[in-house]
Scaffold this motif. Structure first.
Motif, PDB file in Angstrom:
ATOM      1  N   LEU A   1     -32.338 -26.825   6.629  1.00  0.00           N
ATOM      2  CA  LEU A   1     -31.228 -26.452   7.495  1.00  0.00           C
ATOM      3  C   LEU A   1     -29.903 -26.770   6.798  1.00  0.00           C
ATOM      4  N   ALA A   2     -29.865 -27.948   6.172  1.00  0.00           N
ATOM      5  CA  ALA A   2     -28.651 -28.368   5.472  1.00  0.00           C
ATOM      6  C   ALA A   2     -28.351 -27.425   4.305  1.00  0.00           C
ATOM      7  N   ALA A   3     -29.409 -27.066   3.564  1.00  0.00           N
ATOM      8  CA  ALA A   3     -29.236 -26.165   2.417  1.00  0.00           C
ATOM      9  C   ALA A   3     -28.747 -24.801   2.896  1.00  0.00           C
ATOM     10  N   LEU A   4     -29.333 -24.337   4.017  1.00  0.00           N
ATOM     11  CA  LEU A   4     -28.934 -23.045   4.577  1.00  0.00           C
ATOM     12  C   LEU A   4     -27.451 -23.073   4.960  1.00  0.00           C
ATOM     13  N   ASN A   5     -27.055 -24.194   5.577  1.00  0.00           N
ATOM     14  CA  ASN A   5     -25.658 -24.365   5.966  1.00  0.00           C
ATOM     15  C   ASN A   5     -24.745 -24.209   4.744  1.00  0.00           C
ATOM     16  N   VAL A   6     -25.080 -24.898   3.669  1.00  0.00           N
ATOM     17  CA  VAL A   6     -24.249 -24.844   2.459  1.00  0.00           C
ATOM     18  C   VAL A   6     -24.201 -23.429   1.890  1.00  0.00           C
ATOM     19  N   ILE A   7     -25.367 -22.781   1.824  1.00  0.00           N
ATOM     20  CA  ILE A   7     -25.432 -21.444   1.222  1.00  0.00           C
ATOM     21  C   ILE A   7     -24.627 -20.434   2.044  1.00  0.00           C
ATOM     22  N   VAL A   8     -24.811 -20.493   3.369  1.00  0.00           N
ATOM     23  CA  VAL A   8     -24.123 -19.523   4.225  1.00  0.00           C
ATOM     24  C   VAL A   8     -22.608 -19.714   4.143  1.00  0.00           C
ATOM     25  N   TRP A   9     -22.157 -20.972   4.221  1.00  0.00           N
ATOM     26  CA  TRP A   9     -20.706 -21.193   4.166  1.00  0.00           C
ATOM     27  C   TRP A   9     -20.132 -20.842   2.804  1.00  0.00           C
ATOM     28  N   THR A  10     -20.872 -21.139   1.747  1.00  0.00           N
ATOM     29  CA  THR A  10     -20.388 -20.756   0.409  1.00  0.00           C
ATOM     30  C   THR A  10     -20.235 -19.241   0.329  1.00  0.00           C
ATOM     31  N   ALA A  11     -21.253 -18.534   0.831  1.00  0.00           N
ATOM     32  CA  ALA A  11     -21.216 -17.070   0.792  1.00  0.00           C
ATOM     33  C   ALA A  11     -20.032 -16.539   1.602  1.00  0.00           C
ATOM     34  N   LEU A  12     -19.836 -17.130   2.793  1.00  0.00           N
ATOM     35  CA  LEU A  12     -18.739 -16.664   3.646  1.00  0.00           C
ATOM     36  C   LEU A  12     -17.379 -16.887   2.994  1.00  0.00           C
ATOM     37  N   PHE A  13     -17.182 -18.101   2.485  1.00  0.00           N
ATOM     38  CA  PHE A  13     -15.886 -18.405   1.870  1.00  0.00           C
ATOM     39  C   PHE A  13     -15.679 -17.586   0.592  1.00  0.00           C
ATOM     40  N   ALA A  14     -16.749 -17.416  -0.170  1.00  0.00           N
ATOM     41  CA  ALA A  14     -16.636 -16.634  -1.407  1.00  0.00           C
ATOM     42  C   ALA A  14     -16.303 -15.179  -1.075  1.00  0.00           C
ATOM     43  N   ALA A  15     -16.949 -14.649  -0.008  1.00  0.00           N
ATOM     44  CA  ALA A  15     -16.669 -13.268   0.396  1.00  0.00           C
ATOM     45  C   ALA A  15     -15.217 -13.143   0.840  1.00  0.00           C
ATOM     46  N   GLY A  16     -14.755 -14.130   1.601  1.00  0.00           N
ATOM     47  CA  GLY A  16     -13.359 -14.130   2.051  1.00  0.00           C
ATOM     48  C   GLY A  16     -12.407 -14.163   0.873  1.00  0.00           C
ATOM     49  N   ALA A  17     -12.722 -15.034  -0.087  1.00  0.00           N
ATOM     50  CA  ALA A  17     -11.863 -15.153  -1.271  1.00  0.00           C
ATOM     51  C   ALA A  17     -11.843 -13.841  -2.048  1.00  0.00           C
ATOM     52  N   MET A  18     -13.019 -13.203  -2.208  1.00  0.00           N
ATOM     53  CA  MET A  18     -13.109 -11.928  -2.929  1.00  0.00           C
ATOM     54  C   MET A  18     -12.285 -10.844  -2.231  1.00  0.00           C
ATOM     55  N   TRP A  19     -12.399 -10.846  -0.903  1.00  0.00           N
ATOM     56  CA  TRP A  19     -11.677  -9.849  -0.103  1.00  0.00           C
ATOM     57  C   TRP A  19     -10.166  -9.975  -0.318  1.00  0.00           C
ATOM     58  N   ARG A  20      -9.651 -11.201  -0.193  1.00  0.00           N
ATOM     59  CA  ARG A  20      -8.223 -11.414  -0.363  1.00  0.00           C
ATOM     60  C   ARG A  20      -7.807 -11.177  -1.820  1.00  0.00           C
ATOM     61  N   PHE A  21      -8.672 -11.602  -2.721  1.00  0.00           N
ATOM     62  CA  PHE A  21      -8.410 -11.473  -4.152  1.00  0.00           C
ATOM     63  C   PHE A  21      -8.277  -9.997  -4.535  1.00  0.00           C
ATOM     64  N   ARG A  22      -9.190  -9.166  -4.007  1.00  0.00           N
ATOM     65  CA  ARG A  22      -9.136  -7.728  -4.312  1.00  0.00           C
ATOM     66  C   ARG A  22      -7.853  -7.114  -3.787  1.00  0.00           C
ATOM     67  N   ARG A  23      -7.482  -7.489  -2.576  1.00  0.00           N
ATOM     68  CA  ARG A  23      -6.239  -6.997  -1.987  1.00  0.00           C
ATOM     69  C   ARG A  23      -5.063  -7.384  -2.844  1.00  0.00           C
TER      70      ARG A  23
END
Lengths: 311, 257
Positions: free
Chosen positions: B230-252
């Motif tokens: 559960l803890a690992a899933l938490n880390v992976i999901v949040w990393t993915a979310l933040f990375a996606a957010g960063a990519m989105w803003r970065f592309r813009r």
């Protein structure tokens, strides 16, 4: 005003032009910043881009550096797309508000630029030297004067040893001494044959340092010629007189008048031969209170860049 | 150098030389040093070193050691967030625009920031552990190593968070916003107070917050307690979310100019 446009005769060379703008238009929403500029600049030319604020100078510079893409038309720098030319270090710039990081030292800033362009530490030191910054190398950028910061931008721009150097309002905000030092550094550098384009609204800078002057107004080139050609444009004088009931069209027909303006009872006539105009006014009309003034570069600048409405 | 012989730097401009210079600049920034190196160690000394904490056993070590790992996670978080958030300061200063006049590719810039974030994260963990080791924290040898590594590696999620926020908030003082935000997230994620002491509703919510997973994972080699997956899933999901957010803003951000 179309008659004032002088075009430098293009020479046939095999090398690509330093800059080739072809029918370039740049719109931001409803605003047209650049409205159809075509311009060729040959290697080794030192060109001043003159114009009032909002004339499209900075937008043009941004397009040359690949920071903006033209809405229409093409921009080539040494035969390449601008962003490629930038990456290869063919073109570099000292920007009007070019950012620096305050918590780097002067030396570190230049070394970082050297690292990014794959240049050696010796290159970084040479650039510092050429910009006259060796003594303040250890100083934090945030503690440097405006003139020192601008010379730092110059040092950074020199690092890739660019074929084309672009200076966008490089001395804005500098005091007289700072401007002098900055231009001395540039002058020494351009003697090595670099192509230089500088945007400015200091006419004396254009006069002193450019061998070609391009006037831009409302996104278009309104005059383009050597500094001396543009100075010739500025020759001539204005005759001011009081003449009730004057009609602009009739005044324009007077021999020697190339520009006439009526403001209430006051008339302004411009021409090369002000004596002839004055003689006519005094002998053939009821004009009085004559005053003759010479045009200077400032007036030429205003005339070339003023809105047509005031004509 | 002629027009023809010019070439582009390798790896889009990503280089050791840039990382070295950037580290020098970071070390000069007192706020970063205080935030990432002194804060976590000071919190540990304040809250983790009382006599009864030193005698209370947790796993193969003591409660002081448990608090130390939590504070190391906190330090790594602060460090990696501020590393990522450097882009905000640099954008606000117009430095990113200056960098566009160099061969540095945007992805090489981001990679440099991530490497920097992870380097200061590692230093932060090392400093906290050094202070802990001389202040009564006890952990089995394996836990010293594994807890430290996990606290550091999992802080990658906050490097992504820092980048995302750095692109979202163009501010010179971004860490003044993110610092308190991280403190709140740390409470919510059970880093300062164990989640089961907060009541069952809160404990359930806590499991979905981004700090929870990192804390649980980092302490696991000591406590061998809690749901690792559960803890690992938490880390992976949040990393993915933040990375996606960063990519989105970065592309813009890259497309804008």
């Amino acid at each position: 005003m179309s008659g004032m446009t002088l075009t430098a005769s293009p020479e046939l060379t095999t090398a690509p032009a330093a800059v080739e703008l072809d029918g370039v238009i740049k719109r931001f929403g409803a605003v047209t910043a650049v409205d159809g500029i075509s311009l060729t600049i040959r290697p080794g030319e030192v060109v001043a881009l003159l114009g009032p604020n909002g004339a499209g100078k900075t937008t043009t510079v941004d397009m040359l550096l690949g920071l903006q893409r033209p809405t229409e038309g093409t921009v080539r720098v040494y035969g390449r797309a601008p962003h490629e030319a930038v990456e290869l270090g063919l073109v570099s710039a000292v920007m009007q508000t070019g950012a620096l990081l305050k918590d780097y030292t002067v030396e570190e800033t230049v070394r970082l630029t050297a690292v990014l362009f794959g240049r050696s530490r010796a290159d970084a030191e040479a650039a510092l030297e050429r910009a006259g910054l060796t003594e303040v190398g250890k100083r934090l950028v945030g503690k440097c004067s405006g003139g020192q910061q601008q010379r730092l931008r110059f040092a950074m721009a020199l690092l890739p040893d660019p074929e084309l150097l672009i200076l966008d309002e490089p001395t804005t905000g500098m005091d007289v001494a700072g401007r002098h030092e900055f231009w001395s550094a540039i002058r020494e550098d351009t003697s090595r044959g670099r192509t230089v384009i500088f945007a400015t609204h200091y006419l004396e800078e254009a006069d002193a340092y450019a061998d070609r002057v391009v006037f831009v107004r409302r996104g278009r080139v309104v005059a383009d010629g050597t500094a001396s050609e543009v100075k010739a444009l500025a020759s001539g004088r204005t005759v001011r007189a009081t003449l009730p009931g004057a009609v602009e069209a009739e005044l324009l027909a007077v021999a020697g008048v190339d520009k006439a303006e009526v403001r209430g009872e006051t008339i302004f006539l411009h021409g090369r031969d002000s004596d002839e105009i004055a003689r006519y006014l005094l002998t053939r009309t009821a004009a009085r209170d004559l005053e003759i003034t010479s045009r200077n570069l400032e007036d030429a600048f205003l005339a070339l860049t003023a809105d047509e409405v005031s004509k | 150098m002629t027009v023809m012989t010019r070439s582009l730097p390798r790896f889009g401009g990503f280089s050791l030389g840039m990382i070295k210079l950037e580290l020098r600049r970071l070390a000069r920034n007192k706020r970063t040093v205080i935030f990432t190196l002194i804060f976590p160690a000071a919190f540990f000394l304040l809250f983790g070193t009382s006599a009864d904490y030193k005698t209370e056993q947790v796993g193969g070590g003591n409660l002081t050691g448990y608090v130390l790992v939590s504070m190391a996670v906190y330090g790594a978080m602060l460090a990696t967030t501020s590393g990522g958030a450097m882009v905000s300061i640099e954008r606000a200063a117009g430095w990113s625009r200056q960098l566009r006049l160099t061969p540095l590719r945007p992805y090489a810039y981001i990679a440099t920031k991530i490497v920097l974030a992870m380097i200061i994260g590692a230093v932060s963990v090392a400093v906290a552990f050094a202070v802990g080791a001389v202040s009564g924290a006890q952990l089995p040898v394996s836990a010293w190593i594994l807890c430290g590594l996990l606290a550091w590696v999992c802080a990658l999620v906050f490097a992504a968070f820092g980048l995302f926020m750095g692109y979202l908030l163009p501010s010179e003082n971004v860490m003044q916003i993110l610092g308190p935000a991280l403190a709140v997230l740390s409470f919510a994620g059970g880093l300062f107070v164990p989640v089961d002491q907060l009541g069952s509703t809160f404990a359930t919510i806590a499991k979905f917050t981004p700090v929870y997973g990192v804390g649980e994972l980092a302490r696991y080699p000591l406590t061998h307690d809690g749901n690792l997956w559960l803890a690992a899933l938490n880390v992976i999901v949040w990393t993915a979310l933040f990375a996606a957010g960063a990519m989105w803003r970065f592309r813009r951000d890259t497309a804008r100019v």
